[in-house]
Design a protein around this motif. Structure first.
Motif, short mmCIF file in Angstrom:
data_model
loop_
_atom_site.label_atom_id
_atom_site.label_comp_id
_atom_site.label_asym_id
_atom_site.label_seq_id
_atom_site.Cartn_x
_atom_site.Cartn_y
_atom_site.Cartn_z
N ASP A 209 0.86 -1.20 0.00
CA ASP A 209 0.00 0.00 0.00
C ASP A 209 0.89 1.25 0.00
N HIS A 213 1.10 4.18 -2.76
CA HIS A 213 0.98 5.61 -2.41
C HIS A 213 2.13 6.40 -3.04
N HIS A 278 -5.86 3.26 -6.68
CA HIS A 278 -6.70 3.46 -5.51
C HIS A 278 -8.18 3.58 -5.87
N HIS A 292 -6.96 -3.90 1.73
CA HIS A 292 -6.70 -2.79 0.81
C HIS A 292 -5.35 -2.92 0.12
N ASN A 296 -4.39 -3.22 -3.96
CA ASN A 296 -3.45 -2.32 -4.63
C ASN A 296 -2.34 -3.10 -5.33
#
Ligand SMILES: [Fe+2]
Length: 398
Positions: A209, A213, A278, A292, A296
């Motif tokens: 994740d 990002h 996302h 999550h 991703n």
């Protein structure tokens, strides 16, 4: 303890000196940072703390330790742990009821993204009324939340420094994004020691994740020099430390490196925003209730492939920060090399198979793509997707 730092390679310039805002909370990073919670809460004026956590963090002992530290400062504490992974709208509303009943004036959250996002949701509704789903989108939170202090216990979400909260709209089976400067915590105590109880699977998922990002921030339409620095450094730290951090819970140098990467990726994406990975992961996570970070990691190679031609130089810097050598390669070769690397990396970390093995069928794809197209993260993706593009990406991820 030392971490591997590297000099910065130049990122291609953004559009001259476009206006850019950079928002971040006060934070303390380092071993034993969590032990400052009593002092920070007292200095921020807490008398009655509402502590939001989840059952796993309670079992690991991090929440209990925080309660004791607060009580030593003669601060009253009410613990709320009714939070699931992918926190649900009704759990947030139950938290608001409990917050009001407790007559608290301050929120502390100890946990991963689920606990922190739920804590933000509780704070929003406690101050603004209504239902948490009323605040979906950008800048919909008018009244500031009660003071919020975060102690993260995973290495990916970065809700402890971000302007984001992600809540599962259970009626529509989609995760909504709430984005507002009002969601930046008052302070965060980021302690790599909390990762000592994290499983390999959660370290891999939350670490990926953080990687997404950093990558989405690096290629975002809203990137700028201040977010580039943090995005690229996060990728270098992940390249150095993520695999070792997943292999061993005892390797605290590696886990600390991933925690720092998560922080830097959080500073980058909170200010440059995200992209199609996302947007699709929010849709997928709400629909299938999958972790999550795993969503991703699965979607990343296909989205990079889709986006690459719109930001080739920036993706090349991303690949170099991940240790790839592109010298002598053509643009299509660089694109292939980067996508193959991201695919191999997630498999090495134990995130195997695709979406079909996780319960997604062809018939679900149009539904998911229609939900994902409305996500605000698409706005900063370097290539504007259509519903058909999102369907193709999902199909490639099956
Ligand atoms: Fe994320």
């Amino acid at each position: 303890m030392t971490f591997a730092y590297h000099p910065f390679a130049p990122m291609p310039p953004t559009h001259s000196w476009d206006l850019r805002k950079f928002v971040a909370p006060e934070f303390v990073f380092g071993f034993e940072a969590r032990k400052l919670v009593g002092r920070y809460a007292r200095n921020l004026g807490a008398a009655r703390v509402f502590l939001v956590t989840d059952p796993g963090v309670l079992r690991a002992g991090w929440a209990e330790e925080t309660v004791e530290a607060l009580r030593e400062e003669r601060i009253e504490v009410t613990v709320f742990s009714g939070i699931s992974p992918n926190p649900r709208d009704f759990e947030v509303m139950a938290g608001v009821e409990a917050y009001r009943r407790s007559d608290s004036d301050f929120i502390v959250t100890v946990g991963g993204g689920s606990a922190m996002d739920a804590a933000k949701g509780i704070g929003i509704v406690a101050s603004n009324g209504g239902n948490i789903l009323d605040y979906e989108g950008i800048d919909k939170v008018a009244v500031p939340m009660p003071p919020l202090l975060c102690i993260p216990t995973t290495c990916g979400t970065s809700a402890d420094v971000s302007q984001f909260a992600i809540i599962n709209n259970t009626g529509a089976r989609v995760k909504i994004a709430i984005v507002s400067k009002a969601l930046v915590p008052d302070a965060s105590l980021i302690d790599p020691a909390t990762l000592s109880t994290l499983s390999a699977a959660t370290t891999a998922a939350t670490g990926m994740d953080a990687m997404v990002h950093a990558i989405e921030a690096a290629v975002s339409n809203a990137a700028g020099p201040l977010t580039d620095v943090h995005a690229i450094q996060a990728l270098r730290l992940l390249q150095t430390h993520l695999a070792a951090a997943v292999r061993s819970a005892e390797d605290m140098e590696a886990r600390g490196g991933v925690m720092l990467a998560s922080l830097e990726a959080g500073l980058a994406f909170s200010n440059a925003s995200l992209g199609c990975v996302h947007a699709l992961a929010h849709s997928l996570g709400g629909y299938l209730d999958l972790p999550h970070g795993e969503c991703n990691a699965l979607l990343l190679p296909q989205v990079v492939d889709f986006n690459f031609a719109s930001a080739p130089e920036r993706y090349s810097r991303v690949g170099e920060a991940l240790g790839l050598d592109f010298r002598g390669l053509t643009e299509p070769q660089i694109r292939r090399r980067l996508c193959d690397h991201l695919l191999a990396l997630r498999r090495e970390l134990g995130i195997a198979d695709g979406l079909q093995a996780r319960g997604l069928g062809e018939k679900d794809i149009p539904i998911l793509a229609r939900k994902a197209i409305n996500d605000p993260c698409n706005a900063t993706n370097p290539r504007r997707p259509t519903v058909g593009d999102l369907e193709t990406i999902l199909r490639e991820t099956l």
